[in-house]
Design a protein around this motif. Structure first.
Motif, PDB file in Angstrom:
ATOM      1  N   GLU A  10       0.838  -1.193   0.000  1.00  0.00           N
ATOM      2  CA  GLU A  10       0.000   0.000   0.000  1.00  0.00           C
ATOM      3  C   GLU A  10       0.874   1.244   0.000  1.00  0.00           C
ATOM      4  OE1 GLU A  10      -4.225   1.477   1.871  1.00  0.00           O
ATOM      5  OE2 GLU A  10      -3.133  -0.168   2.806  1.00  0.00           O
ATOM      6  N   ILE A  11       0.749   2.037  -1.063  1.00  0.00           N
ATOM      7  CA  ILE A  11       1.453   3.311  -1.171  1.00  0.00           C
ATOM      8  C   ILE A  11       0.531   4.403  -0.663  1.00  0.00           C
ATOM      9  CG2 ILE A  11       2.432   4.994  -2.785  1.00  0.00           C
ATOM     10  CD1 ILE A  11       3.255   2.657  -4.549  1.00  0.00           C
ATOM     11  N   GLN A  12       1.025   5.208   0.254  1.00  0.00           N
ATOM     12  CA  GLN A  12       0.210   6.241   0.892  1.00  0.00           C
ATOM     13  C   GLN A  12       0.892   7.604   0.744  1.00  0.00           C
ATOM     14  OE1 GLN A  12      -0.253   5.011   4.974  1.00  0.00           O
ATOM     15  NE2 GLN A  12      -1.117   3.025   4.455  1.00  0.00           N
ATOM     16  N   ASP A  13       0.180   8.538   0.107  1.00  0.00           N
ATOM     17  CA  ASP A  13       0.604   9.951   0.038  1.00  0.00           C
ATOM     18  C   ASP A  13       2.049  10.118  -0.437  1.00  0.00           C
ATOM     19  OD1 ASP A  13      -1.913  10.896   1.117  1.00  0.00           O
ATOM     20  OD2 ASP A  13      -1.229  10.127   3.046  1.00  0.00           O
ATOM     21  N   LEU A  14       2.426   9.386  -1.467  1.00  0.00           N
ATOM     22  CA  LEU A  14       3.806   9.429  -1.963  1.00  0.00           C
ATOM     23  C   LEU A  14       4.079  10.734  -2.712  1.00  0.00           C
ATOM     24  CD1 LEU A  14       6.504   7.873  -2.449  1.00  0.00           C
ATOM     25  CD2 LEU A  14       5.484   7.064  -4.595  1.00  0.00           C
ATOM     26  N   GLU A  15       5.186  11.379  -2.355  1.00  0.00           N
ATOM     27  CA  GLU A  15       5.637  12.584  -3.052  1.00  0.00           C
ATOM     28  C   GLU A  15       7.109  12.415  -3.418  1.00  0.00           C
ATOM     29  OE1 GLU A  15       4.847  16.297  -1.180  1.00  0.00           O
ATOM     30  OE2 GLU A  15       2.768  15.796  -0.682  1.00  0.00           O
ATOM     31  N   GLY A  23      14.432  24.440 -11.207  1.00  0.00           N
ATOM     32  CA  GLY A  23      13.605  24.475 -10.010  1.00  0.00           C
ATOM     33  C   GLY A  23      13.125  23.088  -9.645  1.00  0.00           C
ATOM     34  N   PRO A  24      12.381  22.950  -8.538  1.00  0.00           N
ATOM     35  CA  PRO A  24      11.888  21.634  -8.115  1.00  0.00           C
ATOM     36  C   PRO A  24      10.744  21.149  -9.014  1.00  0.00           C
ATOM     37  CG  PRO A  24      11.068  23.355  -6.654  1.00  0.00           C
ATOM     38  CD  PRO A  24      12.024  24.011  -7.579  1.00  0.00           C
ATOM     39  N   LEU A  25      10.835  19.878  -9.413  1.00  0.00           N
ATOM     40  CA  LEU A  25       9.792  19.255 -10.228  1.00  0.00           C
ATOM     41  C   LEU A  25       9.171  18.128  -9.417  1.00  0.00           C
ATOM     42  CD1 LEU A  25      10.005  18.290 -13.973  1.00  0.00           C
ATOM     43  CD2 LEU A  25       9.090  16.675 -12.306  1.00  0.00           C
ATOM     44  N   LYS A  26       7.893  18.258  -9.085  1.00  0.00           N
ATOM     45  CA  LYS A  26       7.208  17.235  -8.293  1.00  0.00           C
ATOM     46  C   LYS A  26       6.646  16.189  -9.260  1.00  0.00           C
ATOM     47  CE  LYS A  26       5.138  18.312  -4.440  1.00  0.00           C
ATOM     48  NZ  LYS A  26       4.166  18.752  -3.417  1.00  0.00           N
ATOM     49  N   ALA A  27       7.385  15.084  -9.421  1.00  0.00           N
ATOM     50  CA  ALA A  27       7.021  14.042 -10.377  1.00  0.00           C
ATOM     51  C   ALA A  27       5.864  13.184  -9.880  1.00  0.00           C
ATOM     52  CB  ALA A  27       8.227  13.161 -10.673  1.00  0.00           C
ATOM     53  N   VAL A  28       5.790  13.001  -8.567  1.00  0.00           N
ATOM     54  CA  VAL A  28       4.687  12.250  -7.947  1.00  0.00           C
ATOM     55  C   VAL A  28       4.149  13.096  -6.809  1.00  0.00           C
ATOM     56  CG1 VAL A  28       3.987  10.106  -6.821  1.00  0.00           C
ATOM     57  CG2 VAL A  28       5.793  10.058  -8.551  1.00  0.00           C
ATOM     58  N   ASP A  29       2.824  13.271  -6.800  1.00  0.00           N
ATOM     59  CA  ASP A  29       2.216  14.216  -5.862  1.00  0.00           C
ATOM     60  C   ASP A  29       1.043  13.570  -5.121  1.00  0.00           C
ATOM     61  OD1 ASP A  29       1.337  16.402  -4.478  1.00  0.00           O
ATOM     62  OD2 ASP A  29       0.703  17.554  -6.217  1.00  0.00           O
ATOM     63  N   GLY A  30       1.346  12.991  -3.956  1.00  0.00           N
ATOM     64  CA  GLY A  30       0.284  12.427  -3.122  1.00  0.00           C
ATOM     65  C   GLY A  30      -0.319  11.148  -3.653  1.00  0.00           C
ATOM     66  N   ALA A  31       0.464  10.319  -4.334  1.00  0.00           N
ATOM     67  CA  ALA A  31      -0.063   9.096  -4.947  1.00  0.00           C
ATOM     68  C   ALA A  31      -0.497   8.086  -3.894  1.00  0.00           C
ATOM     69  CB  ALA A  31       0.976   8.475  -5.866  1.00  0.00           C
ATOM     70  N   MET A  32      -1.649   7.450  -4.154  1.00  0.00           N
ATOM     71  CA  MET A  32      -2.196   6.399  -3.281  1.00  0.00           C
ATOM     72  C   MET A  32      -2.471   5.177  -4.153  1.00  0.00           C
ATOM     73  SD  MET A  32      -2.791   8.133  -0.279  1.00  0.00           S
ATOM     74  CE  MET A  32      -4.215   7.496   0.594  1.00  0.00           C
ATOM     75  N   LEU A  33      -1.872   4.034  -3.795  1.00  0.00           N
ATOM     76  CA  LEU A  33      -2.064   2.801  -4.562  1.00  0.00           C
ATOM     77  C   LEU A  33      -2.158   1.617  -3.622  1.00  0.00           C
ATOM     78  CD1 LEU A  33       0.523   2.996  -7.506  1.00  0.00           C
ATOM     79  CD2 LEU A  33      -1.957   3.111  -7.713  1.00  0.00           C
ATOM     80  N   LEU A  41      -2.426  -5.145 -10.536  1.00  0.00           N
ATOM     81  CA  LEU A  41      -2.887  -3.768 -10.634  1.00  0.00           C
ATOM     82  C   LEU A  41      -2.239  -3.132 -11.848  1.00  0.00           C
ATOM     83  CD1 LEU A  41      -4.283  -1.178  -9.512  1.00  0.00           C
ATOM     84  CD2 LEU A  41      -2.161  -0.739  -8.262  1.00  0.00           C
ATOM     85  N   GLY A  42      -3.064  -2.641 -12.777  1.00  0.00           N
ATOM     86  CA  GLY A  42      -2.549  -1.933 -13.940  1.00  0.00           C
ATOM     87  C   GLY A  42      -2.468  -0.444 -13.661  1.00  0.00           C
ATOM     88  N   LEU A  43      -1.274   0.126 -13.781  1.00  0.00           N
ATOM     89  CA  LEU A  43      -1.075   1.567 -13.587  1.00  0.00           C
ATOM     90  C   LEU A  43      -0.912   2.187 -14.969  1.00  0.00           C
ATOM     91  CD1 LEU A  43      -0.627   4.005 -11.730  1.00  0.00           C
ATOM     92  CD2 LEU A  43       1.782   3.357 -11.576  1.00  0.00           C
ATOM     93  N   VAL A  44      -1.869   3.027 -15.386  1.00  0.00           N
ATOM     94  CA  VAL A  44      -1.900   3.543 -16.750  1.00  0.00           C
ATOM     95  C   VAL A  44      -1.822   5.059 -16.770  1.00  0.00           C
ATOM     96  CG1 VAL A  44      -3.266   1.562 -17.501  1.00  0.00           C
ATOM     97  CG2 VAL A  44      -4.432   3.674 -16.890  1.00  0.00           C
ATOM     98  N   GLY A  45      -1.474   5.597 -17.922  1.00  0.00           N
ATOM     99  CA  GLY A  45      -1.366   7.040 -18.103  1.00  0.00           C
ATOM    100  C   GLY A  45      -0.372   7.350 -19.201  1.00  0.00           C
ATOM    101  N   GLU A  46      -0.381   8.586 -19.678  1.00  0.00           N
ATOM    102  CA  GLU A  46       0.517   9.000 -20.744  1.00  0.00           C
ATOM    103  C   GLU A  46       1.969   8.999 -20.274  1.00  0.00           C
ATOM    104  OE1 GLU A  46      -1.582  12.422 -23.203  1.00  0.00           O
ATOM    105  OE2 GLU A  46      -2.219  12.475 -21.105  1.00  0.00           O
ATOM    106  N   SER A  47       2.887   8.948 -21.234  1.00  0.00           N
ATOM    107  CA  SER A  47       4.316   9.023 -20.911  1.00  0.00           C
ATOM    108  C   SER A  47       4.605  10.325 -20.168  1.00  0.00           C
ATOM    109  CB  SER A  47       5.151   8.975 -22.199  1.00  0.00           C
ATOM    110  OG  SER A  47       4.969   7.740 -22.855  1.00  0.00           O
ATOM    111  N   GLY A  48       5.419  10.216 -19.115  1.00  0.00           N
ATOM    112  CA  GLY A  48       5.793  11.396 -18.348  1.00  0.00           C
ATOM    113  C   GLY A  48       4.869  11.738 -17.208  1.00  0.00           C
ATOM    114  N   CYS A  49       3.871  10.873 -16.932  1.00  0.00           N
ATOM    115  CA  CYS A  49       2.907  11.201 -15.875  1.00  0.00           C
ATOM    116  C   CYS A  49       3.381  10.786 -14.482  1.00  0.00           C
ATOM    117  CB  CYS A  49       1.544  10.575 -16.171  1.00  0.00           C
ATOM    118  SG  CYS A  49       1.494   8.780 -16.024  1.00  0.00           S
ATOM    119  N   GLY A  50       4.463  10.001 -14.390  1.00  0.00           N
ATOM    120  CA  GLY A  50       4.992   9.620 -13.083  1.00  0.00           C
ATOM    121  C   GLY A  50       4.869   8.146 -12.749  1.00  0.00           C
ATOM    122  N   LYS A  51       4.459   7.310 -13.705  1.00  0.00           N
ATOM    123  CA  LYS A  51       4.250   5.889 -13.424  1.00  0.00           C
ATOM    124  C   LYS A  51       5.545   5.195 -12.995  1.00  0.00           C
ATOM    125  CE  LYS A  51       2.685   4.708 -17.502  1.00  0.00           C
ATOM    126  NZ  LYS A  51       2.953   5.977 -18.218  1.00  0.00           N
TER     127      LYS A  51
END
Length: 326
Positions: A10-15, A23-33, A41-51
């Motif tokens: 279980e991933i909780q509030d990952l940043e 400057g700072p680039l927040k690649a993952v912002d509060g992810a919950m899985l 579990l399939g994790l989907v999304g466009e390239s560059g979304c943080g998968k």
């Protein structure tokens, strides 16, 4: 927050932040899985979304610097993998209880060592085998993933294998210690359709046989339909929807999920047009205020431009981050 019943990971509030010159680039912002025992579990999304960054964070493989895991938890069987000492993570978890199939087998395999030597290292490191015993075990695992004449081919180098065979080697390496949890990062991207189908069937067979759980990262919704039990949709570093796979294809709720389905050829009814999602993923150095999808969303309201929507239930085991469902 307590770990969900039946959850293996279980991933909780990952940043995760990358400290760049701009400057700072927040690649993952509060992810919950949540990845459940013996499920995919399939994790989907466009390239560059943080998968991929999300997946690498589980085993703390994000390069530091410039990357930094600044917040969150990754609870695996009661242990927070983001907090335990690195040497313990390496000895007890990486490659042993949790393995990863990387995206490109040509760059993941070392070209100057034979396939047998690279596989044998897994057995000598994690199972304490001698070299001869490890090479025998390497040949056996290669046979298990469908490589013929394995006892001879362990002496070959990666360039002597086809793309599909190299991917089978990567799967063999990941499964060598019979891990409870497997991370598969775009495992079929570089393969043609026929070989892709063979690799997916192999992964399904081995997953059932070894009773392992899989986090499957992909942009291919056909692969999700074939493999996954649950789906999580990621956009601009955030999980915007998660639900059982049947619910995702039958009744998607987030406008981005609907757009993904309408833009995938295999999901569009015959005779209907394939529609692309307008615009592109936002600049993560300067993400838009409010809902990050609002600049591309045809359903956007004034509130979407000002306030970030919370994660809400939109049905049984169906989470969505959208003001339309609050």
């Amino acid at each position: 927050m307590n770990t969900e019943a039946g959850a293996l990971l279980e991933i909780q509030d990952l940043e995760v932040v990358f400290h760049l010159e701009e400057g700072p680039l927040k690649a993952v912002d509060g992810a919950m899985l949540t990845v459940k025992t013996e499920r995919v579990l399939g994790l989907v999304g466009e390239s560059g979304c943080g998968k991929s960054v999300t997946a690498k964070s589980i085993l703390r493989l994000v390069p530091q610097p410039p990357g930094e895991i600044v917040a969150g938890k990754a609870i695996f069987q009661g242990q927070d993998l983001l907090k335990i000492p690195r040497d313990r993570l390496r000895k007890e978890y990486r490659g042993k209880q949790i393995s990863m199939i990387f995206q490109d087998p040509m760059t993941s395999l070392n070209p100057v060592f034979s396939v047998g030597d690279q596989l044998a290292e897994v057995f000598t490191t994690h199972r304490g085998m001698g070299k001869k015993e490890a090479l025998e075990a390497s040949a056996e695992i290669l046979e298990r993933v469908g490589i013929p004449s394995a006892h001879r081919r362990i002496r070959d180098y990666p360039h002597q294998f086809s793309g599909g065979m190299r991917q089978r080697v990567m799967i063999a390496m990941a499964l060598a210690c019979a891990p409870k949890f497997l991370i598969a990062d775009e495992p079929t991207t570089a393969l043609d359709v026929t070989i892709q189908a063979q690799i997916l069937e192999l992964m399904k067979e081995l997953q059932r046989e070894m009773r392992s759980a899989i986090l499957l990262i992909t942009h291919n919704l056909g692969v999700v339909a074939e493999m996954a039990h649950e789906v999580a949709v990621m956009y601009a570093g955030q999980i915007v929807e998660s639900c059982p796979v049947e619910e995702f294809f039958d009744n998607p709720r987030h406008p981005y999920s609907i757009g993904l389905l309408r833009s995938f050829p295999g999901m569009v009814p015959k005779g209907e047009r394939i529609l692309s999602i307008p615009g592109s993923i936002p600049d993560m150095l300067n993400p838009p205020p409010g809902c990050r999808f609002h600049p591309r969303c045809q359903e956007a309201m004034p509130r979407c431009r000002r306030e970030s929507p919370p994660d809400r239930m939109a049905g049984d085991n169906h989470h969505v981050r959208c003001w339309l469902h609050v």
